[in-house]
Design a protein around this motif. Structure first.
Motif, mmCIF file in Angstrom:
data_model
loop_
_atom_site.group_PDB
_atom_site.id
_atom_site.type_symbol
_atom_site.label_atom_id
_atom_site.label_comp_id
_atom_site.label_asym_id
_atom_site.label_seq_id
_atom_site.Cartn_x
_atom_site.Cartn_y
_atom_site.Cartn_z
ATOM 1 N N SER A 5 -6.373 9.410 6.147
ATOM 2 C CA SER A 5 -5.217 10.076 5.542
ATOM 3 C C SER A 5 -4.085 9.109 5.237
ATOM 4 O O SER A 5 -3.153 9.453 4.504
ATOM 5 N N GLY A 6 -4.128 7.929 5.821
ATOM 6 C CA GLY A 6 -3.048 6.969 5.618
ATOM 7 C C GLY A 6 -1.906 7.130 6.583
ATOM 8 O O GLY A 6 -0.884 6.449 6.460
ATOM 9 N N ALA A 7 -2.060 8.018 7.576
ATOM 10 C CA ALA A 7 -0.988 8.245 8.530
ATOM 11 C C ALA A 7 -0.929 7.173 9.600
ATOM 12 O O ALA A 7 0.056 7.106 10.338
ATOM 13 N N SER A 8 -1.961 6.352 9.726
ATOM 14 C CA SER A 8 -1.999 5.305 10.749
ATOM 15 C C SER A 8 -2.092 3.940 10.084
ATOM 16 O O SER A 8 -2.749 3.788 9.043
ATOM 17 N N ALA A 9 -1.444 2.953 10.691
ATOM 18 C CA ALA A 9 -1.574 1.577 10.217
ATOM 19 C C ALA A 9 -2.975 1.065 10.513
ATOM 20 O O ALA A 9 -3.596 1.455 11.515
ATOM 21 N N ILE A 51 -7.907 -13.015 -7.062
ATOM 22 C CA ILE A 51 -8.514 -12.214 -6.012
ATOM 23 C C ILE A 51 -9.190 -13.146 -5.018
ATOM 24 O O ILE A 51 -9.772 -14.166 -5.397
ATOM 25 N N SER A 52 -9.092 -12.799 -3.747
ATOM 26 C CA SER A 52 -9.688 -13.619 -2.698
ATOM 27 C C SER A 52 -10.029 -12.731 -1.518
ATOM 28 O O SER A 52 -9.330 -11.742 -1.230
ATOM 29 N N ALA A 53 -11.117 -13.079 -0.828
ATOM 30 C CA ALA A 53 -11.506 -12.357 0.379
ATOM 31 C C ALA A 53 -10.647 -12.826 1.550
ATOM 32 O O ALA A 53 -10.332 -14.013 1.670
ATOM 33 N N GLN A 54 -10.260 -11.895 2.420
ATOM 34 C CA GLN A 54 -9.396 -12.180 3.557
ATOM 35 C C GLN A 54 -10.083 -11.733 4.840
ATOM 36 O O GLN A 54 -10.793 -10.717 4.870
ATOM 37 N N ASP A 55 -9.871 -12.499 5.905
ATOM 38 C CA ASP A 55 -10.470 -12.159 7.196
ATOM 39 C C ASP A 55 -9.661 -11.126 7.960
ATOM 40 O O ASP A 55 -10.218 -10.357 8.752
ATOM 41 N N ASP A 56 -8.364 -11.091 7.747
ATOM 42 C CA ASP A 56 -7.536 -10.161 8.510
ATOM 43 C C ASP A 56 -6.377 -9.685 7.647
ATOM 44 O O ASP A 56 -5.546 -10.488 7.210
ATOM 45 N N LEU A 57 -6.344 -8.399 7.399
ATOM 46 C CA LEU A 57 -5.270 -7.772 6.641
ATOM 47 C C LEU A 57 -4.628 -6.696 7.503
ATOM 48 O O LEU A 57 -5.302 -6.034 8.295
ATOM 49 N N GLN A 58 -3.340 -6.520 7.320
ATOM 50 C CA GLN A 58 -2.609 -5.479 8.039
ATOM 51 C C GLN A 58 -1.895 -4.597 7.032
ATOM 52 O O GLN A 58 -1.069 -5.070 6.255
ATOM 53 N N LEU A 59 -2.228 -3.323 7.042
ATOM 54 C CA LEU A 59 -1.633 -2.358 6.130
ATOM 55 C C LEU A 59 -0.788 -1.372 6.924
ATOM 56 O O LEU A 59 -1.245 -0.861 7.957
ATOM 57 N N PRO A 60 0.436 -1.095 6.470
ATOM 58 C CA PRO A 60 1.296 -0.159 7.209
ATOM 59 C C PRO A 60 0.851 1.277 6.993
ATOM 60 O O PRO A 60 0.049 1.585 6.099
ATOM 61 N N ALA A 61 1.372 2.158 7.815
ATOM 62 C CA ALA A 61 1.117 3.581 7.627
ATOM 63 C C ALA A 61 1.970 4.112 6.485
ATOM 64 O O ALA A 61 3.016 3.543 6.132
#
Length: 300
Positions: A145-149, A272-282
């Motif tokens: 739902s996108g409610a959590s990071a 465009i590039s592949a990433q090992d670690d991404l952090q997306l906010p809620a």
């Protein structure tokens, strides 16, 4: 012995002179030698003989000239006095206008902070409700739902307008509000996001704005809006998923080829590039107006 009679030598008269070299320029020479016309010269000589000086000689004329000078001085003095009196008034009005702008700006900042606080509170209450009604699947529901990071591998896609975007132009992409063919539009971003979803992305954000099932990508003038929030290029799209596989599938998809065509034909800059670690906010808030949790049927 007879001979031919000899002509006496011709002698040049000493008094005769050679013609002047500037004889062909007699008009110009006359103008230079006599710069003042004869009629004007006669008039000036006549006035000089009569003692005329060009100044008023009668008492009435002198009084009129003095009155004119006094009136001119009075007008200048009054104008200077009015300017000196009006200067503090203008400065005061300017200071009042600056103070009003500062007050209104502070009030707008305070309201914006209140909106952010209320949005965070609403989001927290929604997440609590999701935990209460979701049971064991609360984490999965929060991610979907996108409610959590979220955090994990994925791809980083950067899209920017062409370098010549400020020069304008025409072409098949020209339309009302987007006359510049080198500028990314809202429907271009929609295709990019949809292509990432179809390629296997599990969570997406654009410039830090988390996308949900209710997110809208629209345009306001030349700006791209995500959930009514304007974005500024370059646009950074983060998509969580199997990084290398997601990158390959997106670039080979129809939407990836569409983005490549924008780059080739209109100068849109992409990477465009592949990433090992991404952090997306809620997402700030997930407002559901129609859907309701399914009530479980009790056993009798």
């Amino acid at each position: 012995m007879c001979g031919m009679p000899q002509q006496p030598p011709v002698r040049r008269n000493p008094s005769s002179r050679l013609p002047r070299l500037d004889a062909s320029m007699s008009l110009l020479t006359n103008v230079m030698d006599h710069s003042l016309d004869e009629g004007y010269a006669e008039a000036a000589a006549r006035k000089k003989a009569q003692g005329a000086t060009g100044l008023p000689r009668t008492l009435r004329s002198k009084l009129g000239l003095a009155a004119g000078l006094v009136l001119a001085a009075l007008v200048v003095t009054v104008g200077a006095a009015q300017a000196r009196v009006a200067a503090p008034v203008v400065a005061k009005e300017r200071e009042e206008l600056i103070d009003r702008i500062d007050r209104e700006t502070a009030a707008a900042d305070k309201l914006e902070k209140n909106v952010d606080t209320l949005r965070d509170d609403v989001g927290a209450r929604q997440r609590e409700a999701l935990k209460r009604d979701g049971g064991a699947q609360v984490d999965l529901m929060g991610i979907l739902s996108g409610a959590s990071a979220v955090q994990g591998p994925g791809v980083k896609l950067t899209v920017d307008d062409a370098k010549s975007a400020d020069q304008g132009g025409g072409g098949p992409r020209e339309s009302a509000g987007f006359s510049d063919t080198g500028r990314l539009r809202d429907r271009d971003m929609q295709r990019v996001v949809n292509g990432l979803w179809q390629s296997g992305a599990e969570a997406i954000s654009i410039n830090g704005q988390r996308l949900t099932a209710l997110s809208a990508i629209r345009a306001a003038g030349d700006a791209i809006l995500v959930d009514n929030r304007p974005l500024v290029p370059p646009y950074t799209v983060l998509a969580v998923g199997d990084g290398q596989r997601l990158s390959t599938r997106f670039q080979n998809s129809a939407d990836g080829q569409y983005l490549h065509a924008l780059q080739e034909n209109f100068g849109i800059r992409t990477g465009i590039s592949a990433q090992d670690d991404l952090q997306l906010p809620a997402a700030p808030s997930v407002i559901v107006r129609t859907a309701e949790p399914r009530a479980e049927k009790g056993t009798s």
